[in-house]
Design a protein around this motif. Structure first.
Motif, PDB file in Angstrom:
ATOM      1  N   GLU A 356       0.848  -1.191   0.000  1.00 19.04           N
ATOM      2  CA  GLU A 356       0.000   0.000   0.000  1.00 19.04           C
ATOM      3  C   GLU A 356       0.885   1.242   0.000  1.00 19.04           C
ATOM      4  OE1 GLU A 356      -3.361  -2.063   2.911  1.00 19.04           O
ATOM      5  OE2 GLU A 356      -2.152  -0.402   3.653  1.00 19.04           O
ATOM      6  N   ARG A 367      -2.403  -8.639   5.984  1.00 17.22           N
ATOM      7  CA  ARG A 367      -3.704  -8.407   6.631  1.00 17.22           C
ATOM      8  C   ARG A 367      -4.324  -9.719   7.081  1.00 17.22           C
ATOM      9  NH1 ARG A 367      -6.957  -3.695   5.412  1.00 17.22           N
ATOM     10  NH2 ARG A 367      -5.685  -2.054   4.481  1.00 17.22           N
ATOM     11  N   ASP A 422       3.725  -4.291  10.765  1.00 18.47           N
ATOM     12  CA  ASP A 422       2.776  -4.435   9.652  1.00 18.47           C
ATOM     13  C   ASP A 422       3.230  -5.532   8.694  1.00 18.47           C
ATOM     14  OD1 ASP A 422       1.254  -2.381  10.622  1.00 18.47           O
ATOM     15  OD2 ASP A 422       2.075  -0.856   9.255  1.00 18.47           O
ATOM     16  N   TYR A 428      -2.265  -5.833  16.472  1.00 18.22           N
ATOM     17  CA  TYR A 428      -2.375  -4.560  17.207  1.00 18.22           C
ATOM     18  C   TYR A 428      -1.035  -4.174  17.821  1.00 18.22           C
ATOM     19  CZ  TYR A 428      -7.168  -5.935  16.622  1.00 18.22           C
ATOM     20  OH  TYR A 428      -8.332  -6.334  16.052  1.00 18.22           O
ATOM     21  N   ARG A 453      -2.959   0.631  18.312  1.00 17.84           N
ATOM     22  CA  ARG A 453      -3.042   0.948  16.875  1.00 17.84           C
ATOM     23  C   ARG A 453      -3.512  -0.283  16.118  1.00 17.84           C
ATOM     24  NH1 ARG A 453       0.569  -0.272  12.730  1.00 17.84           N
ATOM     25  NH2 ARG A 453       0.797   1.210  11.013  1.00 17.84           N
ATOM     26  N   ASP A 454      -4.517  -0.034  15.272  1.00 15.18           N
ATOM     27  CA  ASP A 454      -5.066  -1.118  14.456  1.00 15.18           C
ATOM     28  C   ASP A 454      -4.235  -1.226  13.169  1.00 15.18           C
ATOM     29  OD1 ASP A 454      -6.988  -2.951  13.321  1.00 15.18           O
ATOM     30  OD2 ASP A 454      -7.749  -1.262  12.143  1.00 15.18           O
ATOM     31  N   ASP A 456      -4.833  -2.549  10.171  1.00 17.54           N
ATOM     32  CA  ASP A 456      -5.417  -2.326   8.852  1.00 17.54           C
ATOM     33  C   ASP A 456      -5.807  -0.875   8.609  1.00 17.54           C
ATOM     34  OD1 ASP A 456      -4.972  -4.960   8.526  1.00 17.54           O
ATOM     35  OD2 ASP A 456      -7.055  -5.600   8.798  1.00 17.54           O
ATOM     36  N   SER A 457      -6.486  -0.255   9.596  1.00 18.96           N
ATOM     37  CA  SER A 457      -6.922   1.130   9.396  1.00 18.96           C
ATOM     38  C   SER A 457      -5.851   2.112   9.854  1.00 18.96           C
ATOM     39  CB  SER A 457      -8.211   1.383  10.187  1.00 18.96           C
ATOM     40  OG  SER A 457      -7.939   1.255  11.582  1.00 18.96           O
ATOM     41  N   GLU A 459      -5.677   3.328  12.566  1.00 18.85           N
ATOM     42  CA  GLU A 459      -6.292   4.218  13.561  1.00 18.85           C
ATOM     43  C   GLU A 459      -5.785   3.870  14.953  1.00 18.85           C
ATOM     44  OE1 GLU A 459     -10.657   5.105  11.622  1.00 18.85           O
ATOM     45  OE2 GLU A 459     -10.507   3.916  13.441  1.00 18.85           O
ATOM     46  N   TRP A 481     -13.105  -3.472  15.151  1.00 18.06           N
ATOM     47  CA  TRP A 481     -12.320  -2.322  15.588  1.00 18.06           C
ATOM     48  C   TRP A 481     -13.232  -1.083  15.738  1.00 18.06           C
ATOM     49  CZ3 TRP A 481      -7.844  -0.798  17.593  1.00 18.06           C
ATOM     50  CH2 TRP A 481      -7.509   0.549  17.494  1.00 18.06           C
ATOM     51  N   GLY A 482     -14.083  -0.867  14.735  1.00 13.15           N
ATOM     52  CA  GLY A 482     -14.976   0.303  14.736  1.00 13.15           C
ATOM     53  C   GLY A 482     -15.838   0.350  15.983  1.00 13.15           C
ATOM     54  N   ARG A 490     -11.660   7.464  19.774  1.00 11.72           N
ATOM     55  CA  ARG A 490     -10.396   7.397  19.022  1.00 11.72           C
ATOM     56  C   ARG A 490      -9.378   8.356  19.626  1.00 11.72           C
ATOM     57  NH1 ARG A 490     -14.307   5.963  15.278  1.00 11.72           N
ATOM     58  NH2 ARG A 490     -13.711   4.148  14.039  1.00 11.72           N
TER      59      ARG A 490
END
Ligand code: ATP
Length: 491
Positions: A356, A367, A422, A428, A453-454, A456-457, A459, A481-482, A490
């Protein structure tokens, strides 16, 4: 789709998979799982066992030995039929499976272009002279011998004497250990049909052409279930074996998708008559779009009553089931979902791989589904010079490692630490910073919170250290996660 070379290199560099006996030049047909590889493999086996054995009321487990009585392999047909047709190149002496010759690219010296050398894709003709492969695909020059049958079982000797009577084999599949224990399990566990026996274990095949990394090796692991059904029963108006075969195909497809394999990379392949094994009524393979193309990930076969009948014949034991309703003894039919652990790992790895762009920089990320991630949590101190930050981070690692696969890393700046995690798919990252412990020199008090920290996002959320264990538990237990971020806010 990621290339196999990229995966092989990532796996070596980051401690997933090493070539076996590498310092002696390697074997090419066996691989060793490194620190992260063994975690990933154990997690795949753990979720498979949990979902297909422990959580199902109709399945129990077994762990049979690898070495068995040699007559098992006579009865199962392996001594006589477990062979592949083999051909040799008379020039370079390489060996090939006769039935796979046209599945790889081939070397061609084209007469229409003054003998120029070309590599032609699998199964295709040369675009210059129109010729198809007839010589050795490797060297492009040698004639091939006529096919000979080659038995794939590894022969060995039981006991200290090397004589014919002591010959046995390393098991080429785990299934036979289940069949020969059918009566033991059924009676000790008082099972009624339908029921299954699941097993995970090593299998060995002296493959003629191992290769494609861990896709085809000579030592590998299988996750198998033999699901015994009453062939005289009907379910929803269909013969029970046919009904359960379809159910197992659906369950296996759904399982791979549940753990992150993308739907478009999975497909079913029905064996036609020519492909069908001699014992099978119907076999469907689950294929995955591997970096080498669509290939078998697992097979789901209806083995009928073949194996139990064969073992009854050779052992002299009945191996029947008493149907109390019909007051009759019968031999159950068997549905067999059989998956390779190593192939599953390769599929999960290939599917998880992403390159990415993040703020103008390339980020490589695996992922993985959070439950499969080799490392669940990495605990990272923001400043490694601050003793109190390091102490707190180490204490958190110690606490979390009781329940989760947790690592601590302070060998680089935080940005680089995130990128490293990553690249191996760590679900996490928990970061301990100045706010967590406070700064007495500046009169700042500790807030006792850390950031999560997540992967994938990317965030971040901030949670109290006392809540950390529970929040990580929620995230790894399937909470999105959301949802968690909305609850705690957040960062
Ligand atoms: P193939 O056609 O690829 O040789 P198979 O049809 O002989 O495979 P099965 O006997 O059905 O394979 O074995 C069940 C599963 O075990 C396969 O779907 C695969 O995941 C795994 N498996 C079989 N052989 C190997 C091997 N040599 N290396 C790694 N995994 C294997």
């Amino acid at each position: 789709m990621v290339s196999m070379d990229t995966l092989v290199s990532l796996c070596k560099r980051r401690g997933f998979v090493f070539q076996s006996s590498e310092i002696y030049g390697g074997t090419g047909s066996c691989w060793d799982y490194g620190p992260l590889g063994v975690e990933l493999k154990n997690k795949i086996k753990h979720v498979w066992w949990r979902d297909f054995v422990q959580r199902r009321a109709d399945v129990v487990g077994l762990d049979a030995s690898i070495l068995m009585h040699s007559t098992v392999w006579k009865a199962s047909g392996h001594v006589d039929h477990f062979t592949d047709p083999m051909v040799d190149c008379r020039e370079c002496r390489h060996r090939f499976r006769a039935d796979q010759l046209d599945e790889t690219s081939w070397t061609h010296y084209c007469p229409a272009t003054k003998g120029n050398k070309f590599t032609i894709p699998p199964g295709e003709a040369c675009t210059h002279c129109g010729v198809r492969r007839s010589l050795c695909p490797d060297c492009g020059k040698g004639e091939l011998t006529a096919p000979r049958q080659f038995n794939l079982m590894f022969k060995t000797f039981m006991g200290p004497v090397e004589e014919d009577a002591a010959v046995t084999y390393l098991r080429p599949e785990t299934a036979q250990g289940i069949f020969v224990n059918f009566e033991n399990v059924q009676q000790s566990m008082r099972r009624k049909l339908p029921f299954g026996i699941g097993q995970i274990g090593k299998a060995f095949r002296n493959e003629i052409t191992p290769g494609n990394f861990i896709f085809r090796t000579r030592e590998f692991e299988q996750m198998e279930i033999e699901y015994f059904v009453n062939p005289h029963d009907t379910v929803e108006g269909r013969p029970a074996d046919e009904y359960w075969h379809d159910r197992w195909i659906e369950d296996c497809l759904a399982w791979f998708q549940r753990y992150g394999v993308q739907e478009e990379n999975l497909r079913l392949h029905e064996h036609d008559r020519a492909e069908l094994a001699h014992y099978s009524k119907r076999t469907a393979d689950l294929q995955y779009r591997f970096p080498i193309g669509w290939s078998e990930l697992m097979g789901i076969a209806n083995r009928t009553d073949f194996d139990l009948k064969q073992h009854a014949k050779w052992s002299g034991k009945a191996l029947t089931y008493f149907d109390e309703e019909r007051r009759e003894h019968l031999v159950p039919y068997v549905i067999e979902p059989s998956a390779g652990v190593d192939r599953a790992l390769l599929a999960f790895l290939a599917d998880a791989y992403r390159e990415e762009e993040v703020r103008g920089e390339k980020r490589v990320v695996l992922r993985f589904h959070p439950e499969l991630a080799p490392v669940s949590v990495a605990v990272l101190p923001l400043l490694k010079k601050r003793d109190d930050i390091v102490r707190t981070a180490l204490a958190i690692r110690d606490e979390l490692s009781r329940r989760f696969t947790t690592v601590y890393d302070d060998t680089a700046a935080i940005g680089r630490l995130y990128r490293r995690q990553d690249e191996v798919g760590t679900a996490y990252c928990v970061t301990v910073d100045v706010q967590t412990v406070g700064d007495p020199d500046k009169g700042e008090t500790a807030d006792g919170k850390v950031t999560i920290r997540d992967r994938d996002s990317m965030e971040q959320i901030r949670v109290g250290t006392a809540q950390l264990d529970a929040v990580v538990g929620d995230l790894l237990g399937g909470k999105l996660w959301g949802e968690v971020a909305a609850q705690v806010g957040r960062a």
